[in-house]
Design a protein around this motif. Sequence first.
Motif, PDB file in Angstrom:
ATOM      1  N   ALA A 234      48.534  39.895  33.470  1.00 28.93           N
ATOM      2  CA  ALA A 234      47.487  40.400  34.361  1.00 28.93           C
ATOM      3  C   ALA A 234      47.152  39.368  35.420  1.00 28.93           C
ATOM      4  CB  ALA A 234      46.237  40.752  33.554  1.00 28.93           C
ATOM      5  N   LEU A 235      46.720  39.846  36.579  1.00 26.22           N
ATOM      6  CA  LEU A 235      46.265  38.987  37.661  1.00 26.22           C
ATOM      7  C   LEU A 235      44.810  39.322  37.960  1.00 26.22           C
ATOM      8  CD1 LEU A 235      49.463  39.160  39.917  1.00 26.22           C
ATOM      9  CD2 LEU A 235      48.787  37.337  38.337  1.00 26.22           C
ATOM     10  N   GLN A 236      44.218  38.597  38.910  1.00 23.98           N
ATOM     11  CA  GLN A 236      42.781  38.757  39.121  1.00 23.98           C
ATOM     12  C   GLN A 236      42.384  40.133  39.672  1.00 23.98           C
ATOM     13  OE1 GLN A 236      41.719  35.556  41.750  1.00 23.98           O
ATOM     14  NE2 GLN A 236      42.353  36.665  43.591  1.00 23.98           N
ATOM     15  N   ASP A 237      43.344  40.894  40.229  1.00 28.38           N
ATOM     16  CA  ASP A 237      43.027  42.241  40.699  1.00 28.38           C
ATOM     17  C   ASP A 237      43.452  43.320  39.708  1.00 28.38           C
ATOM     18  OD1 ASP A 237      41.585  41.734  43.000  1.00 28.38           O
ATOM     19  OD2 ASP A 237      43.382  41.416  44.198  1.00 28.38           O
ATOM     20  N   ASP A 238      43.626  42.953  38.446  1.00 32.44           N
ATOM     21  CA  ASP A 238      43.784  43.937  37.381  1.00 32.44           C
ATOM     22  C   ASP A 238      42.423  44.183  36.733  1.00 32.44           C
ATOM     23  OD1 ASP A 238      46.591  44.816  36.749  1.00 32.44           O
ATOM     24  OD2 ASP A 238      46.927  42.669  36.933  1.00 32.44           O
ATOM     25  N   TYR A 239      42.368  45.156  35.844  1.00 31.22           N
ATOM     26  CA  TYR A 239      41.219  45.289  34.944  1.00 31.22           C
ATOM     27  C   TYR A 239      41.652  44.679  33.614  1.00 31.22           C
ATOM     28  CZ  TYR A 239      39.452  48.582  38.369  1.00 31.22           C
ATOM     29  OH  TYR A 239      39.011  49.159  39.534  1.00 31.22           O
ATOM     30  N   LYS A 286      30.761  45.721  24.371  1.00 28.28           N
ATOM     31  CA  LYS A 286      30.461  47.037  23.783  1.00 28.28           C
ATOM     32  C   LYS A 286      31.361  47.241  22.573  1.00 28.28           C
ATOM     33  CE  LYS A 286      29.727  49.352  28.188  1.00 28.28           C
ATOM     34  NZ  LYS A 286      30.415  50.208  29.148  1.00 28.28           N
ATOM     35  N   THR A 298      35.429  44.979  29.602  1.00 32.82           N
ATOM     36  CA  THR A 298      36.489  45.157  30.592  1.00 32.82           C
ATOM     37  C   THR A 298      35.946  44.714  31.944  1.00 32.82           C
ATOM     38  OG1 THR A 298      37.504  46.965  29.375  1.00 32.82           O
ATOM     39  CG2 THR A 298      38.006  46.841  31.719  1.00 32.82           C
ATOM     40  N   TRP A 300      36.946  43.368  36.215  1.00 35.40           N
ATOM     41  CA  TRP A 300      37.838  43.047  37.320  1.00 35.40           C
ATOM     42  C   TRP A 300      37.588  41.552  37.574  1.00 35.40           C
ATOM     43  CZ3 TRP A 300      35.722  43.598  42.839  1.00 35.40           C
ATOM     44  CH2 TRP A 300      36.626  43.070  43.746  1.00 35.40           C
ATOM     45  N   CYS A 356      52.089  36.985  35.654  1.00 41.81           N
ATOM     46  CA  CYS A 356      52.655  38.329  35.868  1.00 41.81           C
ATOM     47  C   CYS A 356      54.177  38.219  35.813  1.00 41.81           C
ATOM     48  CB  CYS A 356      52.189  38.848  37.222  1.00 41.81           C
ATOM     49  SG  CYS A 356      52.864  40.443  37.673  1.00 41.81           S
TER      50      CYS A 356
ATOM     51  N   LEU B  45      34.954  57.494  42.417  1.00 43.94           N
ATOM     52  CA  LEU B  45      35.919  57.207  41.346  1.00 43.94           C
ATOM     53  C   LEU B  45      35.341  57.708  40.020  1.00 43.94           C
ATOM     54  CD1 LEU B  45      38.601  55.910  40.611  1.00 43.94           C
ATOM     55  CD2 LEU B  45      37.475  53.697  40.501  1.00 43.94           C
ATOM     56  N   MET B  59      33.925  50.307  31.633  1.00 41.27           N
ATOM     57  CA  MET B  59      33.052  49.707  32.643  1.00 41.27           C
ATOM     58  C   MET B  59      32.633  50.777  33.654  1.00 41.27           C
ATOM     59  SD  MET B  59      35.629  47.252  34.898  1.00 41.27           S
ATOM     60  CE  MET B  59      34.804  47.249  36.489  1.00 41.27           C
ATOM     61  N   PHE B  61      32.844  52.478  36.805  1.00 35.75           N
ATOM     62  CA  PHE B  61      33.697  52.619  37.979  1.00 35.75           C
ATOM     63  C   PHE B  61      33.067  53.531  39.037  1.00 35.75           C
ATOM     64  CE2 PHE B  61      36.639  51.784  34.449  1.00 35.75           C
ATOM     65  CZ  PHE B  61      37.412  50.763  34.976  1.00 35.75           C
ATOM     66  N   TYR B  79      33.451  47.907  46.479  1.00 32.43           N
ATOM     67  CA  TYR B  79      34.891  47.720  46.316  1.00 32.43           C
ATOM     68  C   TYR B  79      35.301  47.375  44.873  1.00 32.43           C
ATOM     69  CZ  TYR B  79      39.566  45.857  46.911  1.00 32.43           C
ATOM     70  OH  TYR B  79      40.906  45.637  46.786  1.00 32.43           O
ATOM     71  N   LEU B  80      36.356  47.998  44.448  1.00 36.44           N
ATOM     72  CA  LEU B  80      37.080  47.640  43.224  1.00 36.44           C
ATOM     73  C   LEU B  80      38.554  47.540  43.626  1.00 36.44           C
ATOM     74  CD1 LEU B  80      35.433  49.973  40.539  1.00 36.44           C
ATOM     75  CD2 LEU B  80      35.320  47.474  40.629  1.00 36.44           C
ATOM     76  N   PRO B  81      39.416  46.960  42.791  1.00 41.84           N
ATOM     77  CA  PRO B  81      40.814  46.827  43.181  1.00 41.84           C
ATOM     78  C   PRO B  81      41.391  48.148  43.694  1.00 41.84           C
ATOM     79  CG  PRO B  81      40.454  45.681  41.134  1.00 41.84           C
ATOM     80  CD  PRO B  81      39.166  46.381  41.470  1.00 41.84           C
ATOM     81  N   LYS B  85      41.589  46.760  51.338  1.00 37.90           N
ATOM     82  CA  LYS B  85      40.284  46.124  51.107  1.00 37.90           C
ATOM     83  C   LYS B  85      39.291  46.462  52.210  1.00 37.90           C
ATOM     84  CE  LYS B  85      41.141  42.222  48.115  1.00 37.90           C
ATOM     85  NZ  LYS B  85      41.168  40.797  47.919  1.00 37.90           N
ATOM     86  N   PRO B 133      47.298  47.370  41.757  1.00 35.87           N
ATOM     87  CA  PRO B 133      46.703  46.358  42.644  1.00 35.87           C
ATOM     88  C   PRO B 133      46.866  44.927  42.133  1.00 35.87           C
ATOM     89  CG  PRO B 133      44.996  47.515  41.429  1.00 35.87           C
ATOM     90  CD  PRO B 133      46.283  48.182  41.077  1.00 35.87           C
ATOM     91  N   GLY B 134      47.127  44.757  40.841  1.00 34.68           N
ATOM     92  CA  GLY B 134      47.277  43.414  40.265  1.00 34.68           C
ATOM     93  C   GLY B 134      48.721  43.131  39.951  1.00 34.68           C
ATOM     94  N   TYR B 142      43.792  56.356  39.348  1.00 33.77           N
ATOM     95  CA  TYR B 142      42.404  56.572  39.754  1.00 33.77           C
ATOM     96  C   TYR B 142      42.228  58.060  40.042  1.00 33.77           C
ATOM     97  CZ  TYR B 142      41.440  51.575  40.873  1.00 33.77           C
ATOM     98  OH  TYR B 142      41.224  50.225  40.835  1.00 33.77           O
TER      99      TYR B 142
END
Lengths: 357, 150
Positions: A234-239, A286, A298, A300, A356, B45, B59, B61, B79-81, B85, B133-134, B142
């Motif tokens: 995972a990267l920082q723009d994943d959930y 939770k 969870t 982002w 990744c 979303l 979470m 969304f 904004y979310l992924p 942007k 996005p990641g 989505y």
Amino acid sequence: MKIKFNTKGKTRSKALWLLTGVALFLFGCVYIDSVSITQLQENGTEAAKAKAGTVATFSMKGHIDCKEDHGDVQFVVSFLAPKSWNVRQNANVTYTTTLHTNADEELKMSVVPESVLPKNAGGRTWAEALMQDYGVGPNVLSDMEWVTFMTDEKWSIFNGDKPIYTIFIRTNVGEQNLKAYLGFFVNHTDDGISSGTDHKKVKFSDTPFEVFGGKGLLVDYSSEHFNKVQPLAALQDDYVTFSFNAGVFENDLSAESEIYFEGTAYDESGAVISTVNEKTAKTLLKRESQYNQLYSLTMWPAGFFNVSDGKTIKKIEYIFSNANRSITITRSDDDLAIDEIPIVGEKVPFTFEMVCD
Amino acid sequence: MKLSPIIVTLLLSVMMSFSACDVFTNSEFSEYGESIKDLAGSWQLSTVSRNGVDISRTMDFSKFKLNLNPDGSYTIENYLPFAVKQDGQWRVDDPQYPFNLILQENNAQSDVTIGLKYPIVAGKRIISITLSPGCYSNTYVYVFERIEKN
């Protein structure tokens, strides 16, 4: 009377054939006799581990005790491995069989395309059906996949045949340090994951297979820990979901009504991007279900740690705690519970590396 | 040359059948054109799945909104992924059969094309978008619901 007798005879005969047919169908057919995941090590010994980036060979021996005729049938093998191995792209799968005139010749098996569905799995793909039916076996992390191969050649096999087969799966074990049980499944195209178990068998390795000398901390798919992260790549723009597995070992935190996540994000140079240790809804875990003791959050990561443009999270250190921080669960607690490593000095947090591969 | 009544009858019936087909084609099919799908509106979303697993409840969304304005501009709230942007301009590849949503951020040189599904679920139009996005190995779906105007 004669006519009546004949009719009865015919009915009886039909019933007999039907019963025989059912019996033939029930007696089958495909067996796994042994699985080998050990590799030759540099010191000349055999062990269930391989150096990162090298090709390992996994083999499976079995036999077929055929009680029915099959024409134009392809033998199928599926392999459960960590996704990071990218088995679909990297594996070279071959087999030998005594059905072939040269029983030592290695013949080719190819990946089954997703569009080719198993005959009796209700419209599911091979991968979907195997994941639903067998999951990830004894593993506890789900970032694994079943990849299915079938023989390039079609075979005719007849009632009474008892061929022996050996399957070789040669694949690169990737760069990630890890430990996982591997899964093996055999079937054939005429059966295509039917509900019975005669024509299909599944076996998981008795011990976990380990990849060493590669990147990152060891990711242990094979045993329960206090912590769990999904997805592993995972990267920082994943959930990303961080979980506290409260039921796995005795601990004081599981009795608390509120359990929180605390984390620090670091960039590539090792500098702190930010620390989030507030005790609010943002960090509150939770409980996933009343049937387990898994508490999760969870997030982002880029949003959670308020990462500014141009910065990239390389790793996250984290712990789980109660509201007043009097009870914490850390990697030190996990090491104590699993490996009985005593806690000396300050506790060490869990680490998640954002990669990744 | 003398034509027999049978041949004349056959020739006539063949000619009539051709002309009949012609008339049927022109008049009937033209009335059943596919309607233009209007994607303009404010979209919220509603559900998110990660690698095939629904994570919508893990979470919040729902604050993420994509406003596709009728004038061709779009804005993003909370904004979310996502595939883009910044705010910008939007269009679809085909107004009757939209397979792709094309977004161009303000001051951006190139477009971003997103595969789109636009079914009716429980009587409501939804937009379903698949994106990564990641890490490329993670796929998210989505699903957006239109925010009805009061």
